[in-house]
Design a protein around this motif. Structure first.
Motif, PDB file in Angstrom:
ATOM      1  N   GLY A 254       0.816  -0.933  -0.381  1.00 38.93           N
ATOM      2  CA  GLY A 254      -0.483   0.345   0.057  1.00 38.93           C
ATOM      3  C   GLY A 254       0.979   1.174   0.003  1.00 38.93           C
ATOM      4  O   GLY A 254       2.466   1.712   0.260  1.00 38.93           O
ATOM      5  N   ASP A 255       0.291   2.970  -0.059  1.00 37.67           N
ATOM      6  CA  ASP A 255       0.563   3.405  -0.078  1.00 37.67           C
ATOM      7  C   ASP A 255      -0.074   4.646   1.072  1.00 37.67           C
ATOM      8  O   ASP A 255      -1.410   4.148   1.269  1.00 37.67           O
ATOM      9  CB  ASP A 255       1.147   4.862  -1.162  1.00 37.67           C
ATOM     10  CG  ASP A 255       2.155   3.467  -2.473  1.00 37.67           C
ATOM     11  OD1 ASP A 255       3.302   3.958  -1.828  1.00 37.67           O
ATOM     12  OD2 ASP A 255       1.414   3.275  -3.159  1.00 37.67           O
TER      13      ASP A 255
ATOM     14  N   ALA B  49       0.259   7.610  -0.433  1.00 33.41           N
ATOM     15  CA  ALA B  49      -0.376   9.011  -1.004  1.00 33.41           C
ATOM     16  C   ALA B  49       0.344   8.424  -2.243  1.00 33.41           C
ATOM     17  O   ALA B  49       1.847   7.832  -1.273  1.00 33.41           O
ATOM     18  CB  ALA B  49      -0.402  10.138  -0.613  1.00 33.41           C
ATOM     19  N   VAL B  50      -0.474   9.117  -3.289  1.00 33.05           N
ATOM     20  CA  VAL B  50      -0.025   8.307  -4.314  1.00 33.05           C
ATOM     21  C   VAL B  50       0.185  10.304  -5.389  1.00 33.05           C
ATOM     22  O   VAL B  50      -1.366  11.044  -4.945  1.00 33.05           O
ATOM     23  CB  VAL B  50      -0.240   7.962  -5.212  1.00 33.05           C
ATOM     24  CG1 VAL B  50      -0.326   6.415  -4.398  1.00 33.05           C
ATOM     25  CG2 VAL B  50      -2.039   7.181  -4.863  1.00 33.05           C
TER      26      VAL B  50
ATOM     27  N   ARG C  93      -0.982  11.530  -9.111  1.00 34.00           N
ATOM     28  CA  ARG C  93      -1.870  10.701 -10.168  1.00 34.00           C
ATOM     29  C   ARG C  93      -2.430  12.241 -10.655  1.00 34.00           C
ATOM     30  O   ARG C  93      -2.843  13.307 -10.012  1.00 34.00           O
ATOM     31  CB  ARG C  93      -3.170  10.292  -9.978  1.00 34.00           C
ATOM     32  CG  ARG C  93      -2.290   9.014  -9.643  1.00 34.00           C
ATOM     33  CD  ARG C  93      -3.836   7.982  -9.024  1.00 34.00           C
ATOM     34  NE  ARG C  93      -3.694   6.635  -8.558  1.00 34.00           N
ATOM     35  CZ  ARG C  93      -4.937   6.115  -7.805  1.00 34.00           C
ATOM     36  NH1 ARG C  93      -5.760   6.526  -8.065  1.00 34.00           N
ATOM     37  NH2 ARG C  93      -4.571   5.070  -7.888  1.00 34.00           N
TER      38      ARG C  93
ATOM     39  N   GLU D 252      -2.757  11.970  -4.104  1.00 32.49           N
ATOM     40  CA  GLU D 252      -4.410  11.814  -2.923  1.00 32.49           C
ATOM     41  C   GLU D 252      -4.194  10.458  -2.183  1.00 32.49           C
ATOM     42  O   GLU D 252      -2.902  10.162  -2.553  1.00 32.49           O
ATOM     43  CB  GLU D 252      -4.791  10.803  -4.775  1.00 32.49           C
ATOM     44  CG  GLU D 252      -6.250  10.397  -4.137  1.00 32.49           C
ATOM     45  CD  GLU D 252      -7.285   9.364  -5.326  1.00 32.49           C
ATOM     46  OE1 GLU D 252      -7.894   8.665  -4.678  1.00 32.49           O
ATOM     47  OE2 GLU D 252      -6.614   9.448  -6.023  1.00 32.49           O
TER      48      GLU D 252
ATOM     49  N   MET E 121      -4.391   7.661   0.306  1.00 26.89           N
ATOM     50  CA  MET E 121      -4.260   6.357   0.169  1.00 26.89           C
ATOM     51  C   MET E 121      -4.832   5.544   0.757  1.00 26.89           C
ATOM     52  O   MET E 121      -4.766   4.376   0.723  1.00 26.89           O
ATOM     53  CB  MET E 121      -3.393   5.527  -1.601  1.00 26.89           C
ATOM     54  CG  MET E 121      -3.026   6.711  -2.328  1.00 26.89           C
ATOM     55  SD  MET E 121      -5.051   6.234  -3.319  1.00 26.89           S
ATOM     56  CE  MET E 121      -4.275   4.927  -3.745  1.00 26.89           C
TER      57      MET E 121
ATOM     58  N   THR F  58      -6.740   2.075   0.575  1.00 27.03           N
ATOM     59  CA  THR F  58      -6.588   1.238   0.024  1.00 27.03           C
ATOM     60  C   THR F  58      -6.858  -0.352   1.009  1.00 27.03           C
ATOM     61  O   THR F  58      -6.960  -0.255   2.121  1.00 27.03           O
ATOM     62  CB  THR F  58      -6.050   0.959  -0.592  1.00 27.03           C
ATOM     63  OG1 THR F  58      -4.799   1.059   0.051  1.00 27.03           O
ATOM     64  CG2 THR F  58      -5.437   2.200  -1.441  1.00 27.03           C
TER      65      THR F  58
ATOM     66  N   ARG G 100     -11.380   5.907   5.277  1.00 31.37           N
ATOM     67  CA  ARG G 100     -11.522   7.335   3.809  1.00 31.37           C
ATOM     68  C   ARG G 100     -11.553   8.782   4.821  1.00 31.37           C
ATOM     69  O   ARG G 100     -10.937   9.114   3.447  1.00 31.37           O
ATOM     70  CB  ARG G 100     -13.001   6.587   2.937  1.00 31.37           C
ATOM     71  CG  ARG G 100     -13.837   7.522   2.725  1.00 31.37           C
ATOM     72  CD  ARG G 100     -12.521   7.350   1.105  1.00 31.37           C
ATOM     73  NE  ARG G 100     -12.964   6.717   0.299  1.00 31.37           N
ATOM     74  CZ  ARG G 100     -12.148   6.615  -0.583  1.00 31.37           C
ATOM     75  NH1 ARG G 100     -11.705   7.858  -0.820  1.00 31.37           N
ATOM     76  NH2 ARG G 100     -11.968   6.391  -1.518  1.00 31.37           N
TER      77      ARG G 100
ATOM     78  N   SER H 274      -7.903   9.304   4.198  1.00 35.62           N
ATOM     79  CA  SER H 274      -7.349   9.588   2.721  1.00 35.62           C
ATOM     80  C   SER H 274      -7.548  10.871   2.740  1.00 35.62           C
ATOM     81  O   SER H 274      -7.097  11.690   1.306  1.00 35.62           O
ATOM     82  CB  SER H 274      -7.834   8.138   1.948  1.00 35.62           C
ATOM     83  OG  SER H 274      -7.167   6.939   2.041  1.00 35.62           O
TER      84      SER H 274
ATOM     85  N   THR I 235      -5.710  14.261   0.823  1.00 40.52           N
ATOM     86  CA  THR I 235      -5.636  14.370  -0.254  1.00 40.52           C
ATOM     87  C   THR I 235      -5.641  16.227   0.016  1.00 40.52           C
ATOM     88  O   THR I 235      -5.592  16.590  -0.359  1.00 40.52           O
ATOM     89  CB  THR I 235      -6.960  14.071  -0.996  1.00 40.52           C
ATOM     90  OG1 THR I 235      -6.624  12.660  -1.327  1.00 40.52           O
ATOM     91  CG2 THR I 235      -7.128  14.397  -2.476  1.00 40.52           C
TER      92      THR I 235
END
Length: 420
Positions: free
Chosen positions: A206-207, A209-210, A212, A217, A219, A222, A407, A410, A414
């Protein structure tokens, strides 16, 4: 190390030769050139600096090193002011996760060429290299790494009949449950140690945040990240660490020093604090890398440490480059690792710390697949100030719905990573 002001003759020469870039070409002129260096307090010993300074100045007789120590508290504001041209040093030591926010100001020298040509950047530890690399350009030169290991009480392990250290997560959990009996805590793990959680998340693929299409965003929601949190919850339950506090509240080293805790997750330097609080534990502490999902490698861990940066407005940029190249070289990386028990910046230098139990355990984690620093966003500092990861962890540990709490975290990450 020497503390010397810039001679007036050099200052006058620079004014007269401004159009030729005085200070940018090493070895020109007969005057001594002073390179000003900011290092963080307690990052390295006087012994190491005296040795480096003496040898460097002997090999470069026209250069003198002026080193001053900075406090971590308030350093961001001071560095930003320096990059803006206010009392700008030539070299600054910064935390590896801080480079991106300084690079955003366009105040750092691009050291990509030197990294590839002179310093073997393809061999650097990813957790040190990546934070210093912004959009393909290397602004931070990895100096040293430090990451978490498991510190354990050898007497408690011996009393429990444990003779083999765990190689996998499953073995670690089983062993910790066995240790967690009577008045002994299997492990002291506070509920909001997000650095440790980050390693578990990465180990599960997992992460935090990533990025894109130029936007970041969160994460944590996940399935991979939630698996990491689930393992954290199982491990945390095998001790009496608070579910709603981090490793500083109360200081976890003080809790371990009481003598009834079998294990702690921290950097090896914490052992010195523990032994100072309880001298009876001196010589009774052991170390092993955080176990991974399989015995093939240790777990991914959060890789902390320091990078060296050179401000664009530094007066002695070319001389500064040469000093940084020396500090990041195999010669001085070896010395630093042996003197300070740090992990050197290259995996190929791991042999220099063989025989040092704590440092070897740390190095094995640093080079494990997945080990890294925080997401490489200039706004990550906003996340650490507000830190929605901590309440997420507490909610899960206190019986809340993991998916819902993740959620929420996350979404907050973000927002915090969005510029402006």
């Amino acid at each position: 190390m020497k503390i010397r002001p810039l001679p007036p003759s050099i200052a006058l020469a620079c004014v007269a030769a401004l159009t030729t870039g005085c200070g940018l070409v090493p070895g020109t002129g007969s005057e001594t050139r002073t390179v000003q260096i900011w290092l963080m307090k307690d990052s390295v010993s006087d012994e190491f600096l005296d040795r480096f300074t003496a040898e460097y100045e002997k090999e470069h007789p026209a250069v003198e090193l002026e080193i001053s120590f900075q406090e971590w508290t308030g350093i961001g504001k001071k560095v930003n002011a320096a990059l803006d041209g206010k009392n700008t040093p030539d070299i600054i030591e910064v935390g590896n996760t801080q480079v991106s926010q300084y690079a955003e100001s366009d105040g750092l020298m691009d050291l990509t060429l030197e990294s590839v040509r002179d310093l073997g950047s393809d061999e650097w530890l990813e957790g040190l290299k990546a934070p210093g690399n912004i959009n393909g350009s290397q602004y931070g030169i990895p100096w040293y790494a430090a990451n978490r290991v498991v510190i354990y009480n050898k007497d408690i392990f011996a009393d429990a009949g444990i003779t083999k250290l765990p190689k996998t997560r499953a073995q670690w959990l089983e062993m910790t449950e066995e240790l967690n009996t009577g008045g002994t805590q299997g492990i002291y793990l506070p509920g909001q140690d997000w650095y440790t959680l980050a390693g578990f998340v990465w180990e599960d693929g997992g992460d935090l945040a990533v990025e894109r299409a130029g936007s970041w965003e969160g994460m944590l929601h996940t399935k991979e990240a939630l698996r990491g949190m689930d393992y954290y919850k199982k491990l945390q339950a095998l001790g009496k660490g608070p579910k709603d506090a981090d490793e500083r509240t109360p200081p976890q080293t003080g809790e371990f020093a009481k003598g009834n805790v079998a294990q702690l997750i921290d950097i090896p330097a914490a052992a010195g604090v523990i032994e100072k609080a309880n001298p009876q534990l001196k010589g009774k502490l052991g170390y092993f890398s955080v176990p991974g999902k399989t015995a093939a490698k240790p777990s991914a861990v959060f890789t902390g440490g320091s990078d060296l940066i050179i401000p664009e407005k530094a007066k002695r940029r070319s001389d500064a480059v040469e000093v940084v190249k020396a500090l990041a070289s195999e010669r001085w990386q070896t010395d630093l690792a042996k003197t300070m028990s740090y992990v050197p910046n290259k995996e190929s230098l791991a042999a220099v710390i063989q025989g040092q139990e704590a440092t070897a355990a740390m190095a094995a984690g640093a080079v494990a697949k997945g080990s890294q620093a925080s997401p490489n966003s200039p706004q990550w500092a906003n996340v650490e100030v507000d830190n929605p990861i901590k309440p997420f962890m507490s909610k899960v540990l206190q019986g809340g719905d993991p998916a819902r709490a993740a959620r929420e975290a996350s979404d907050r990450i973000t927002t915090l990573l969005s510029p402006g």
